[in-house]
Design an enzyme around this catalytic site. Structure first.
Site, PDB file in Angstrom:
ATOM      1  NE  ARG A 150      49.343  36.815   2.809  1.00  0.00           N
ATOM      2  CZ  ARG A 150      48.105  36.404   3.043  1.00  0.00           C
ATOM      3  NH1 ARG A 150      47.869  35.128   3.284  1.00  0.00           N
ATOM      4  NH2 ARG A 150      47.094  37.264   3.003  1.00  0.00           N
TER       5      ARG A 150
ATOM      6  CB  SER B 290      48.375  42.695   4.247  1.00  0.00           C
ATOM      7  OG  SER B 290      47.014  42.429   4.140  1.00  0.00           O
TER       8      SER B 290
ATOM      9  CD  GLU C  51      51.419  39.730   3.251  1.00  0.00           C
ATOM     10  OE1 GLU C  51      51.373  39.851   2.018  1.00  0.00           O
ATOM     11  OE2 GLU C  51      50.415  39.736   3.974  1.00  0.00           O
TER      12      GLU C  51
HETATM   13  N1  EPU Z   1      40.038  45.220  11.116  1.00  0.00           N
HETATM   14  C1  EPU Z   1      39.904  46.385  11.853  1.00  0.00           C
HETATM   15  N2  EPU Z   1      40.469  47.528  11.340  1.00  0.00           N
HETATM   16  C2  EPU Z   1      41.107  47.560  10.151  1.00  0.00           C
HETATM   17  C3  EPU Z   1      41.235  46.374   9.410  1.00  0.00           C
HETATM   18  C4  EPU Z   1      40.701  45.207   9.911  1.00  0.00           C
HETATM   19  O1  EPU Z   1      39.327  46.399  12.922  1.00  0.00           O
HETATM   20  O2  EPU Z   1      41.552  48.648   9.770  1.00  0.00           O
HETATM   21  C5  EPU Z   1      39.410  43.991  11.614  1.00  0.00           C
HETATM   22  C6  EPU Z   1      38.212  43.593  10.765  1.00  0.00           C
HETATM   23  O3  EPU Z   1      37.033  44.232  11.182  1.00  0.00           O
HETATM   24  C7  EPU Z   1      38.144  42.106  10.973  1.00  0.00           C
HETATM   25  C8  EPU Z   1      39.609  41.722  11.130  1.00  0.00           C
HETATM   26  O4  EPU Z   1      40.306  42.902  11.473  1.00  0.00           O
HETATM   27  O5  EPU Z   1      37.480  41.808  12.158  1.00  0.00           O
HETATM   28  C9  EPU Z   1      40.195  41.100   9.875  1.00  0.00           C
HETATM   29  O6  EPU Z   1      40.081  42.025   8.793  1.00  0.00           O
HETATM   30  P1  EPU Z   1      39.893  41.568   7.272  1.00  0.00           P
HETATM   31  O7  EPU Z   1      38.847  40.526   7.165  1.00  0.00           O
HETATM   32  O8  EPU Z   1      39.752  42.794   6.443  1.00  0.00           O
HETATM   33  O9  EPU Z   1      41.228  40.813   6.919  1.00  0.00           O
HETATM   34  P2  EPU Z   1      42.716  41.118   7.372  1.00  0.00           P
HETATM   35  O10 EPU Z   1      43.103  40.192   8.461  1.00  0.00           O
HETATM   36  O11 EPU Z   1      42.861  42.566   7.624  1.00  0.00           O
HETATM   37  C10 EPU Z   1      43.740  39.343   5.721  1.00  0.00           C
HETATM   38  C11 EPU Z   1      44.826  39.265   4.710  1.00  0.00           C
HETATM   39  C12 EPU Z   1      44.417  39.954   3.416  1.00  0.00           C
HETATM   40  C13 EPU Z   1      43.200  39.251   2.883  1.00  0.00           C
HETATM   41  C14 EPU Z   1      42.099  39.303   3.958  1.00  0.00           C
HETATM   42  C15 EPU Z   1      40.900  38.486   3.568  1.00  0.00           C
HETATM   43  C16 EPU Z   1      46.904  39.162   5.921  1.00  0.00           C
HETATM   44  C17 EPU Z   1      48.120  39.887   6.339  1.00  0.00           C
HETATM   45  N3  EPU Z   1      46.020  39.878   5.232  1.00  0.00           N
HETATM   46  O12 EPU Z   1      43.520  40.724   6.039  1.00  0.00           O
HETATM   47  O13 EPU Z   1      45.482  39.787   2.483  1.00  0.00           O
HETATM   48  O14 EPU Z   1      42.735  39.853   1.693  1.00  0.00           O
HETATM   49  O15 EPU Z   1      42.567  38.737   5.203  1.00  0.00           O
HETATM   50  O16 EPU Z   1      41.242  37.140   3.608  1.00  0.00           O
HETATM   51  O17 EPU Z   1      46.774  37.962   6.197  1.00  0.00           O
HETATM   52  C18 EPU Z   1      47.435  40.746   1.531  1.00  0.00           C
HETATM   53  O18 EPU Z   1      48.051  39.773   1.959  1.00  0.00           O
HETATM   54  O19 EPU Z   1      48.010  41.673   0.886  1.00  0.00           O
HETATM   55  C19 EPU Z   1      46.013  40.866   1.807  1.00  0.00           C
HETATM   56  C20 EPU Z   1      45.298  41.938   1.436  1.00  0.00           C
END
Ligand code: EPU
Length: 344
Positions: free
Chosen positions: A168, A244, A340
């Protein structure tokens, strides 16, 4: 060639958080020459006026009114520049909606952006923010970025390696912040579909959709990704948000190991040889904030990384929630979350 300049403009329709803020001027332009002519006029009339370039406003939080010119691109167009048996080089206007381009690319057989489906925003903003999802970042398929200096209207090009891309992150958010309007992005896309399913949960989601990894098409993968996003992320039309709100923190291996002894179920991913990326959503949920409100701002109940406007929130209401979450995650885990979203 067309420009539109609105004085004392409402920014409500230009930020997905749905914050009421105003700009002294809002300039929309649909070509490089239109932008240069408008910049000339503005510099002649207003000396040293601040300028802020936005896309669809899907990664922005206005903390108050903007005292300068807010610029928005309406440069459209998808142009095939070159083609080989394996790949295409395609130049896209910065004002195209990124997801519309992804849909078009899949329809005509240009692959590599499927995993970025449904990320909100324009093509220019995607190149600035280095948007990413499900194991793909837009810099993986960017060949070149073109822009115009907001100071003197001069044109410039950056090859992908000159853009300073990281998680990012780009040179347009750091050294060149506020200095250029991105006008076009050239993508290098493949003519062969090679599904990227390494990201946790994707293989499972493909299976659950009744699809097979062997016969999966790009359009099917796009629909799977769209399904996951719709299930987890709130639609800004229903509840203002900017996806995010925080970046996933990157920590040393030692720090991750220390946390894992205390929290063995904590998700983590290798970032590079020395560092590990943690899931901010998980940290925020463990800190007790998932689904909780502070005034008219709330932490989303299905994805704790997303802050939402429950209705009528100001930028500082959202900022207060951001600070409360950061404080608690800091105290519980010794980790400093970085937003972010760009707070203006
Ligand atoms: N998790 C939790 N609780 C929550 C959310 C997530 O325990 O409320 C855990 C999930 O179970 C999983 C881990 O955290 O083990 C990662 O969660 P997820 O796969 O949903 O992805 P993320 O890390 O929360 C990132 C990006 C998203 C993108 C997703 C999928 C960032 C800041 N965010 O989210 O990007 O869609 O991966 O690749 O890197 C954005 O930038 O606006 C965005 C939505």
């Amino acid at each position: 060639m067309h420009t539109e300049l609105i004085y004392d403009a409402s920014l409500l329709e230009h930020n997905t958080f749905g914050i009421e803020a105003k700009a002294r001027m809002l300039l929309t332009y649909d070509s490089e020459s239109a932008l240069c002519a408008a910049l000339d006029d503005i510099h002649r009339q207003y000396k040293d006026i601040p300028m802020l370039h936005i896309g669809c406003g899907s990664n922005l939080l206005f903390l108050g009114d903007y005292p300068g010119v807010v610029l928005k691109s309406a440069i459209k167009g998808i142009q095939l520049l070159d083609e080989s048996p394996d790949s295409v080089l395609v130049e896209v206007g910065a004002g195209e909606v990124c997801d519309d381009f992804i849909a078009h690319a899949i329809a005509v057989g240009w692959y590599g952006m499927e995993n970025l489906s449904l990320i909100p925003g324009q093509v220019g903003a995607a190149a600035v923010q280095n948007i990413g999802a499900y194991g793909v970042e837009v810099c993986d398929v960017i060949h070149e970025v073109r822009g115009i200096s907001l100071q003197d209207g001069s044109a410039r090009r950056w090859k992908r390696d000159e853009c300073g891309y990281g998680y990012r992150q780009s040179i347009f958010k750091t050294d060149l912040f506020g200095k250029y309007a991105i006008t076009h992005v050239t993508f290098l896309l493949s003519k062969h579909f090679d599904p990227k399913l390494q990201y946790g949960g994707l293989v499972k989601a493909v299976g659950e959709a009744g699809l097979s990894e062997e016969t999966l098409t790009a359009e099917e993968l796009r629909q799977v990704i769209i399904g996951i996003r719709r299930a987890k992320l709130p639609d800004p039309k229903d509840q203002g948000n900017a996806g995010s709100f925080f970046k996933n923190p990157i920590v040393t291996k030692e720090k991750a190991e220390q946390l894992l002894t205390e929290f063995p179920t904590m998700p983590y991913y290798p970032a590079d040889n020395e560092r590990v990326k943690l899931a901010a959503g998980w940290l925020i949920e463990q800190a007790g904030w998932k689904g909780k409100s502070l005034g008219p701002a709330a932490v989303h109940d299905r994805q704790a990384l997303v802050l939402v406007n429950k209705g009528g929130a100001s930028g500082s209401d959202i900022q207060k929630l951001c600070e409360a979450v950061r404080k608690d995650v800091g105290e519980r885990f010794g980790i400093e979350l970085s937003p972010e979203v760009n707070m203006i």
